[in-house]
Scaffold this motif. Structure first.
Motif, PDB file in Angstrom:
ATOM      1  N   THR B  51       0.994  -1.467  -0.267  1.00 46.32           N
ATOM      2  CA  THR B  51      -0.174  -0.453   0.018  1.00 46.32           C
ATOM      3  C   THR B  51       0.894   1.247   0.303  1.00 46.32           C
ATOM      4  O   THR B  51       0.568   2.563  -0.728  1.00 46.32           O
ATOM      5  CB  THR B  51      -0.975   0.426   1.245  1.00 46.32           C
ATOM      6  OG1 THR B  51      -1.793  -1.251   1.389  1.00 46.32           O
ATOM      7  CG2 THR B  51      -1.977   0.848   1.220  1.00 46.32           C
ATOM      8  N   ASP B  91      -7.289   0.797  -1.218  1.00 47.24           N
ATOM      9  CA  ASP B  91      -7.646  -0.794  -0.759  1.00 47.24           C
ATOM     10  C   ASP B  91      -8.596  -0.817   0.598  1.00 47.24           C
ATOM     11  O   ASP B  91      -9.180   0.817   1.146  1.00 47.24           O
ATOM     12  CB  ASP B  91      -6.885  -1.038   0.258  1.00 47.24           C
ATOM     13  CG  ASP B  91      -6.845  -2.322   0.883  1.00 47.24           C
ATOM     14  OD1 ASP B  91      -8.096  -3.074   1.155  1.00 47.24           O
ATOM     15  OD2 ASP B  91      -6.307  -2.462   2.099  1.00 47.24           O
ATOM     16  N   ASP B 167      -5.333  -1.000  -5.356  1.00 45.64           N
ATOM     17  CA  ASP B 167      -4.886  -1.915  -3.857  1.00 45.64           C
ATOM     18  C   ASP B 167      -6.196  -2.723  -3.446  1.00 45.64           C
ATOM     19  O   ASP B 167      -6.906  -2.668  -2.959  1.00 45.64           O
ATOM     20  CB  ASP B 167      -3.965  -0.644  -3.146  1.00 45.64           C
ATOM     21  CG  ASP B 167      -3.941  -1.459  -2.019  1.00 45.64           C
ATOM     22  OD1 ASP B 167      -3.561  -2.522  -1.873  1.00 45.64           O
ATOM     23  OD2 ASP B 167      -3.494  -0.337  -1.024  1.00 45.64           O
ATOM     24  N   GLU B 168      -5.411  -4.240  -3.707  1.00 42.76           N
ATOM     25  CA  GLU B 168      -5.961  -5.173  -3.163  1.00 42.76           C
ATOM     26  C   GLU B 168      -7.630  -5.424  -3.226  1.00 42.76           C
ATOM     27  O   GLU B 168      -8.313  -5.697  -2.845  1.00 42.76           O
ATOM     28  CB  GLU B 168      -5.809  -5.369  -1.604  1.00 42.76           C
ATOM     29  CG  GLU B 168      -4.589  -5.141  -0.958  1.00 42.76           C
ATOM     30  CD  GLU B 168      -3.761  -6.390  -0.354  1.00 42.76           C
ATOM     31  OE1 GLU B 168      -4.887  -7.475   0.032  1.00 42.76           O
ATOM     32  OE2 GLU B 168      -3.005  -6.403   0.394  1.00 42.76           O
TER      33      GLU B 168
HETATM   34 MG   LIG Z   1      -1.741  -2.592   2.098  1.00 48.35          MG
END
Ligand SMILES: [Mg+2]
Ligand SMILES: Nc1ncnc2c1ncn2[C@@H]1O[C@H](COP(=O)(O)OP(=O)(O)O)[C@@H](O)[C@H]1O
Lengths: 563, 318
Positions: B51, B91, B167-168
């Motif tokens: 991140t 995220d 992000d994810e």
């Molecule tokens: Mg992360």
């Protein structure tokens, strides 16, 4: 993701639904959407949110209910003679009180929550990644406050017009009170937007919310007081100079609202941007507005036949200016002098710019010089010009001591700025080895601690020197600005002659000590600033400049050209 | 998935990026390049620094040292130019309340300066690409996790960025939504968008990424295509064989063999871990048989992608 739940109840074709969703259903929807292209996107977004929010619906309904209830009550209680008696003031007072609640209490709180939730929910990051500038973001928030204000005002507008028909109240007073409410609402909203931008932690948010509520209650009481006294003494508001004074007052309030928004925009800007220069310009401009407003008021007095009361100027407006620069300067002393490559592209490059605009460069050094010179400048200019005029016209002798006193006072105040802010800067330089980070809060606190230390050191020292029985002003008491100033202006009732410029020898020595220590600190700081001032502009790379000019094309798209 | 794209200038370029939070070295000297139209998978356990790296690339954070370039523009010196060509999906993205999907996308279209026909086109394209067109006027508050992710993706791509940072994105999605997301990402890449996507699960990214980078404790441990990493790790083989007698004897011989890392006896079975490639395995087996041992059964199994990942990373967190 199953289609069954998403089947279209209106049996429209899929494309049709999408078209309606994007363009709006009716012709009016479409016009509204097209017109809104000109507006700040934040305003459009928040207006849409407000239409669906419970808070707005409740405020709107309660406002209507209370307005109606008050109208019925007031009409009922004055029924027999409603057409003969001049009951306008009672009606108006009630309406204004009802109006004060949403404008002074609700709107600023909503603005605070709107900005704070943006920062705490993480939506702000996605927002800042868009092409909205920080300025657009804060002005978007403010324009939403303005929109609510317009809605609430328009509910009460017919009622207020009705009170005018009842007589007993002048149009000027109604207009003035409404302008006052509008300005106060915008000022409080701007303040809350800035506070929300500062409060990045939960604790600070809670603290600021409490402070806000207290401030709003004070403002409520203040406005209520003005409204009631404005109605009972309507004649006091009729003179031109009363209007001029109100105009100056409102102008100062509005210029602070502007300064707060500038600060808020800088607070949410990128770390590598030049965040100080715009704020520095705003602080300078507000300082000048206060000074010029004062000079205009004074000149107005003299042209109306009264003598120019410099004592009055010295005791009120110079102090105001001094607080302005002192408080702004206390924050600025925490600016780091490290300027990013990106910010260096924005530094002045021309000869003129390097001579006059370097004081607006980021960093505590230039800020320090700007604070001292920016405070001193207008007063030296004004006093110098009037004194020169008096000398030329040969009418200087009578007011010579008075002239000296205002000069000496301004110099003393400038010396305080130089001394305390300069000490703050030197201590910060000594304390923090990591000069990259800005430490605004630390600088502000440090200045406060230094002034309080000066105040208590003199009080305690003085008591100790006098066996804890009594206090006498002595030369070293200059460290306590408030004692010094009260000592200085304690005998301004007598028309002083030349030897009465200082009421006592102690005051003279205190003044001398103040000027000397202020000058010493000023010169040390000025020398240390030389390094900051040497930082020069770097050229913007051609490729970056070419890219930046592309942005214009997006803005130039004509939103009215619809397929 | 091979890299067919002409590799001229990298679109994303990380140059020795460092980010320290006091003592924590969240990102510690990370460098890699991503080329146009590639999907780059960023893999590492929680707290590895994914991140942080992505936020630096998205100009939301600044590197303590080093620089990152998007299309040749530095995230430090020209963040505003980087922002224009970049879409970021954080995220656990948070969305606004009291809005529906199309209003949300409309707001961001306007925020990117898209008005008039440009806005209409952007909305239409985004709604149909993300499959949100059927629920365009549904309130955000009632959306499922998968739909929220789609909306978030739609927001990130509304201005047609040349680089997308996700992000994810698969976090918390059900298997079906994961597969759909994978298709969306591949489709974006095939249209020329460069995608940087992170996950803490290697297998999730393995089949859609042209390249992956494995990060742990701020350090980039390996970069390359999945096949390259797999081979360079010299994946070990688990071998099990059943003998007709002389088990102890073979056990003794094998412990001294240099390519065998561990040997274990379970009744008639010998279980061993063998480094080296298939040729090494074949020659070992040939030697065993030629030495007169009677091998009844022989089972060999190469390490999986997950095993490689476990091996590359140490599992340590900071
Ligand atoms: Mg992360
Ligand atoms: N704002 C921050 N302040 C302090 N430490 C942080 C901050 N952000 C991340 N970290 C630390 O940096 C490391 C990397 O975090 P992160 O990049 O979020 O990992 P990942 O996304 O791979 O799970 C973690 O140890 C985390 O605790």
């Amino acid at each position: 993701m199953s289609d069954s739940a998403l089947s279209d109840p209106m049996q429209r074709s899929h494309d049709e639904v999408i078209r309606i969703v994007i363009d709006g259903e009716s012709k009016w929807d479409q016009r509204l959407i097209r017109g809104s292209y000109w507006l700040n996107p934040i305003l459009v977004k928040e207006a849409r949110q407000a239409l669906k929010s419970k808070q707005f619906a409740w405020t709107f309904m309660l406002l209507i209910v209370f307005t109606a209830a008050w109208t019925l009550f007031a009409v009922a209680s004055s029924i027999p003679d409603v057409y003969y008696d001049s009951d306008g003031t009672v009606f108006l007072m009630g309406y204004l009180t009802i109006l004060l609640v949403p404008t002074i209490i609700v709107i600023p709180q909503v603005a605070f929550r709107s900005m704070a939730s943006e920062l705490e929910d993480g939506t702000f990051e996605t927002l800042s990644l868009s092409m909205l500038t920080p300025g657009q973001i804060v002005y978007g928030k403010l324009s939403m406050a303005a929109l609510q204000l317009i809605v609430y005002l328009s509910i009460l507008a017919p009622c207020i017009a009705f009170t005018y028909l009842l007589r007993g109240i002048s149009l000027g007073v109604i207009g003035f009170l409404l302008v006052l409410i509008v300005v106060s609402c915008m000022f409080l909203a701007a303040t809350s937007i800035m506070l929300a931008a500062i409060a990045r932690t939960r604790t600070l948010q809670v603290l600021f919310s409490i402070l806000m509520v207290l401030g709003q209650l004070v403002a409520f009481g203040f406005l209520f007081g003005i409204a009631s006294s404005g109605m009972s003494e309507q004649n006091a508001l009729q003179t031109p100079s009363a209007y001029l004074n109100m105009f100056c007052f409102l102008g100062i309030i509005l210029s602070y609202a502007w300064l707060w928004l500038r600060c808020a925009a800088s607070l949410i800007d990128m770390a590598s941007a030049n965040r100080s220069t715009p704020v520095r310009f705003a602080v300078f401009a507000v300082g000048m507005i206060i000074a010029v407003g004062t000079v205009l008021t004074l000149m107005n007095q003299s042209s109306e036949g009264g003598s120019v009361n410099r004592q009055f100027a010295a005791n009120v407006f110079i102090n105001l200016c001094w607080f302005h620069w002192g408080i702004a300067g206390a924050w600025m002393m925490g600016e780091s002098g490290i300027i990013s490559q990106r910010a260096r592209r924005s530094l002045p490059d021309s000869y003129f710019g390097r001579v006059f605009l370097t004081l607006f460069n980021p960093g505590a050094g230039p800020a320090y010089l700007l604070v001292v010179l920016g405070f001193l400048g207008p007063w030296v200019g004004y006093f110098g010009a009037t004194d020169l005029l008096a000398i030329i016209q040969g009418r200087y002798s009578g007011s010579i001591a008075e002239a000296y006193r205002s000069w000496l006072k301004v110099l003393a105040l400038a010396a305080y700025l130089a001394l305390y802010l300069g000490m703050t800067r030197l201590l910060l330089l000594a304390f923090y080895r990591n000069k990259r980070a800005s430490r605004l809060l630390e600088a502000f606190a440090m200045t406060g601690v230094l002034v309080i230390a000066g105040v208590f050191a003199t009080l305690f020292g003085n008591l100790a020197a006098n066996n804890f029985r009594d206090m006498y002003f002595d030369w070293y008491c200059f460290l306590n600005p408030f004692w010094m100033l009260s000592e200085y202006s304690s005998d301004n009732t007598i028309q002083p002659s030349m030897q009465d410029v200082f009421s006592s020898a102690e005051l003279f020595f205190a003044w001398l000590a103040l000027i000397i220590s202020g000058s010493v600190v000023f010169f040390i700081n000025a020398i240390l600033t030389a390094r900051d001032v040497m930082i020069t502009r770097v050229e913007t790379p051609p490729r970056v400049r070419a890219e930046q000019s592309k942005k214009k094309q997006v803005d130039e798209v004509d939103p009215w050209k619809e397929p | 998935m091979n890299i067919h794209v002409a590799q001229t200038e990298p679109v994303i370029e990380l140059r020795r990026v460092h980010r320290f939070f006091n003592q924590t070295k969240a990102v510690n000297d990370v460098s890699f390049d991503v080329y146009r139209g590639q999907v780059f998978g960023f893999i590492g356990p929680n707290g590895a620094g994914k991140t942080t790296t992505m936020r630096i690339l998205a100009t939301l954070d600044s590197p303590s040292y080093g620089d990152a370039l998007v299309d040749g523009f530095s995230v430090v010196n020209d963040p505003d130019l980087v922002r224009r060509r970049l879409g970021f999906m954080p995220d656990g993205s948070s969305l606004y309340a009291n809005m529906n999907c199309v209003e949300y996308l409309d707001f961001f279209a306007r925020s990117y300066g898209l008005v008039g026909r440009e806005r209409n086109d952007a909305l239409r394209r985004t709604l149909s690409f993300t499959g949100l067109d059927k629920i365009a006027s549904k309130s955000i508050t009632g959306l499922s996790k998968g739909m929220r992710q789609r909306l978030s993706l739609g927001r990130a791509m509304i201005h047609r960025p040349s680089v997308l940072i996700l992000d994810e994105p698969a976090n918390g999605l059900d298997p079906r939504a994961r597969i759909e997301l994978r298709h969306l990402i591949r489709q974006l890449a095939s249209e020329g968008t460069t995608v940087l996507v992170s996950s803490h699960i290697l297998t999730e990214l393995a089949e859609m990424c042209d390249q992956v980078g494995i990060i742990e404790r701020g350090k980039l441990l390996a970069v390359g295509s999945v096949a390259e990493i797999y081979n360079s790790m010299q994946a070990a083989s688990q071998v099990r064989m059943r003998l007709l007698g002389r088990v102890e004897e073979l056990l003794g011989v094998l412990t001294t063999h240099e390519e065998v890392s561990s040997v274990l006896r379970k009744g008639d079975w010998i279980q061993l871990e063998l480094r080296g490639d298939d040729a090494a395995q074949a020659s070992l087996l040939r030697w065993i048989v030629s030495s007169g041992f009677d091998v009844l059964e022989y089972v060999s199994h190469r390490e999986s992608l997950e095993d490689v990942f476990m091996k590359v990373t140490t599992g340590a967190v900071q």
